[in-house]
Design a protein around this motif. Sequence first.
Motif, PDB file in Angstrom:
ATOM      1  N   MET A  12     -50.611 -14.869  23.644  1.00  0.00           N
ATOM      2  CA  MET A  12     -50.985 -13.892  24.670  1.00  0.00           C
ATOM      3  C   MET A  12     -49.896 -13.813  25.734  1.00  0.00           C
ATOM      4  N   GLY A  13     -49.525 -12.581  26.158  1.00  0.00           N
ATOM      5  CA  GLY A  13     -48.523 -12.415  27.176  1.00  0.00           C
ATOM      6  C   GLY A  13     -49.028 -12.849  28.545  1.00  0.00           C
ATOM      7  N   GLU A  14     -48.093 -13.158  29.432  1.00  0.00           N
ATOM      8  CA  GLU A  14     -48.448 -13.674  30.752  1.00  0.00           C
ATOM      9  C   GLU A  14     -48.160 -12.679  31.872  1.00  0.00           C
ATOM     10  N   LEU A  15     -47.415 -11.619  31.595  1.00  0.00           N
ATOM     11  CA  LEU A  15     -46.924 -10.763  32.665  1.00  0.00           C
ATOM     12  C   LEU A  15     -47.623  -9.413  32.725  1.00  0.00           C
ATOM     13  N   TYR A  16     -47.972  -8.862  31.585  1.00  0.00           N
ATOM     14  CA  TYR A  16     -48.493  -7.502  31.531  1.00  0.00           C
ATOM     15  C   TYR A  16     -49.959  -7.463  31.081  1.00  0.00           C
ATOM     16  N   ILE A  17     -50.616  -6.373  31.453  1.00  0.00           N
ATOM     17  CA  ILE A  17     -51.969  -6.112  30.978  1.00  0.00           C
ATOM     18  C   ILE A  17     -51.901  -5.860  29.477  1.00  0.00           C
ATOM     19  N   SER A  18     -52.799  -6.484  28.726  1.00  0.00           N
ATOM     20  CA  SER A  18     -52.774  -6.338  27.271  1.00  0.00           C
ATOM     21  C   SER A  18     -53.128  -4.908  26.865  1.00  0.00           C
ATOM     22  N   ARG A  19     -52.767  -4.550  25.629  1.00  0.00           N
ATOM     23  CA  ARG A  19     -53.033  -3.193  25.146  1.00  0.00           C
ATOM     24  C   ARG A  19     -54.536  -2.898  25.111  1.00  0.00           C
ATOM     25  N   VAL A  20     -55.330  -3.876  24.709  1.00  0.00           N
ATOM     26  CA  VAL A  20     -56.784  -3.680  24.660  1.00  0.00           C
ATOM     27  C   VAL A  20     -57.331  -3.412  26.061  1.00  0.00           C
ATOM     28  N   GLU A  21     -56.869  -4.184  27.026  1.00  0.00           N
ATOM     29  CA  GLU A  21     -57.312  -3.995  28.404  1.00  0.00           C
ATOM     30  C   GLU A  21     -56.825  -2.667  28.974  1.00  0.00           C
ATOM     31  N   GLN A  22     -55.618  -2.267  28.593  1.00  0.00           N
ATOM     32  CA  GLN A  22     -55.102  -0.971  29.037  1.00  0.00           C
ATOM     33  C   GLN A  22     -56.019   0.161  28.586  1.00  0.00           C
ATOM     34  N   GLU A  23     -56.393   0.133  27.324  1.00  0.00           N
ATOM     35  CA  GLU A  23     -57.238   1.190  26.779  1.00  0.00           C
ATOM     36  C   GLU A  23     -58.597   1.221  27.470  1.00  0.00           C
ATOM     37  N   ALA A  24     -59.142   0.028  27.750  1.00  0.00           N
ATOM     38  CA  ALA A  24     -60.443  -0.038  28.421  1.00  0.00           C
ATOM     39  C   ALA A  24     -60.354   0.530  29.832  1.00  0.00           C
ATOM     40  N   LEU A  25     -59.304   0.210  30.553  1.00  0.00           N
ATOM     41  CA  LEU A  25     -59.147   0.682  31.930  1.00  0.00           C
ATOM     42  C   LEU A  25     -58.930   2.190  31.988  1.00  0.00           C
ATOM     43  N   LYS A  26     -58.195   2.724  31.020  1.00  0.00           N
ATOM     44  CA  LYS A  26     -57.899   4.157  31.025  1.00  0.00           C
ATOM     45  C   LYS A  26     -59.143   5.003  30.752  1.00  0.00           C
ATOM     46  N   LYS A  27     -60.126   4.429  30.107  1.00  0.00           N
ATOM     47  CA  LYS A  27     -61.344   5.174  29.782  1.00  0.00           C
ATOM     48  C   LYS A  27     -62.286   5.308  30.974  1.00  0.00           C
ATOM     49  N   ILE A  28     -62.052   4.544  32.018  1.00  0.00           N
ATOM     50  CA  ILE A  28     -62.992   4.496  33.144  1.00  0.00           C
ATOM     51  C   ILE A  28     -62.629   5.531  34.196  1.00  0.00           C
ATOM     52  N   ASP A  29     -63.598   6.388  34.517  1.00  0.00           N
ATOM     53  CA  ASP A  29     -63.476   7.304  35.644  1.00  0.00           C
ATOM     54  C   ASP A  29     -63.997   6.564  36.873  1.00  0.00           C
ATOM     55  N   SER A  30     -63.127   6.305  37.828  1.00  0.00           N
ATOM     56  CA  SER A  30     -63.503   5.466  38.974  1.00  0.00           C
ATOM     57  C   SER A  30     -64.616   6.090  39.809  1.00  0.00           C
ATOM     58  N   ASP A  31     -64.610   7.410  39.951  1.00  0.00           N
ATOM     59  CA  ASP A  31     -65.676   8.065  40.713  1.00  0.00           C
ATOM     60  C   ASP A  31     -67.025   7.901  40.017  1.00  0.00           C
ATOM     61  N   GLU A  32     -67.026   8.055  38.704  1.00  0.00           N
ATOM     62  CA  GLU A  32     -68.267   7.874  37.940  1.00  0.00           C
ATOM     63  C   GLU A  32     -68.744   6.431  38.022  1.00  0.00           C
ATOM     64  N   LEU A  33     -67.803   5.490  37.928  1.00  0.00           N
ATOM     65  CA  LEU A  33     -68.164   4.076  38.029  1.00  0.00           C
ATOM     66  C   LEU A  33     -68.788   3.783  39.390  1.00  0.00           C
ATOM     67  N   ASN A  34     -68.175   4.291  40.460  1.00  0.00           N
ATOM     68  CA  ASN A  34     -68.720   4.054  41.797  1.00  0.00           C
ATOM     69  C   ASN A  34     -70.140   4.588  41.917  1.00  0.00           C
TER      70      ASN A  34
END
Length: 240
Positions: A1-23
Amino acid sequence: MGELYISRVEQEALKKIDSDELNSIVNDCTRDAQTGGLYQFGLEGCGVYVSNKLRSFQKAVDSHSSAKSSKKREETEYQMRRAADDLTHAVQDMQERLKTEEREKQLFLIDDYTTPFFNFSGSLEVKLRYQWRKNTEDNWIHGIITFQYTPDLTPDYRIPLPKRKPSAAKLAQERQERLRREWEHLKLLSLHSLRDFFREGGNGHDIPLCFKVTPDSYSRGLNNFSAIFWRQNPSPNQKN
């Protein structure tokens, strides 16, 4: 596992989230004291930071739901609202971090998948590969820097000696474990030092092939300044 960057799986999960909808959903969950509406966002896949905040929010909601007295419910409601804010801010922080990483990767990229040796000697090395360019129109330039460190393994006499003298095998095992921890620490310091060099506008041509890290003059171990190869003025606790 890398130590510096957000993993690809986590990237995909974060990109799917609409922050206004989440709030909006988090506000609904806080009002109704339930967290069922959050499952649609896949927050568990957004990394340890977000998943820990999610569990804290779930725990706060459960505590509020089970509170009986008005005083207790007032306390737990406050804690629940704080946990809700922490959760939404954690997601926003990670999304901002992702944007920063994607922007920086247009100009520099560090290979953070570095694995340790099976057996360590007294001297430790962390070899980092990187690529960089001045402008997005330029070709990539590749390089390697090796961070070197010889830890001080002198026994700490402030710690009481064991009643029974450890066997040679036990001592060798403890030495390897201590060197492994030192190597992990060195790796993290080296990765962040190289990243910060580029973040502050450093030119890749100025990166040395090898850098001997500077131990702290008081603790004789690594500190946050030990692997910084690109500043002229060391920390006050560093050796010259």
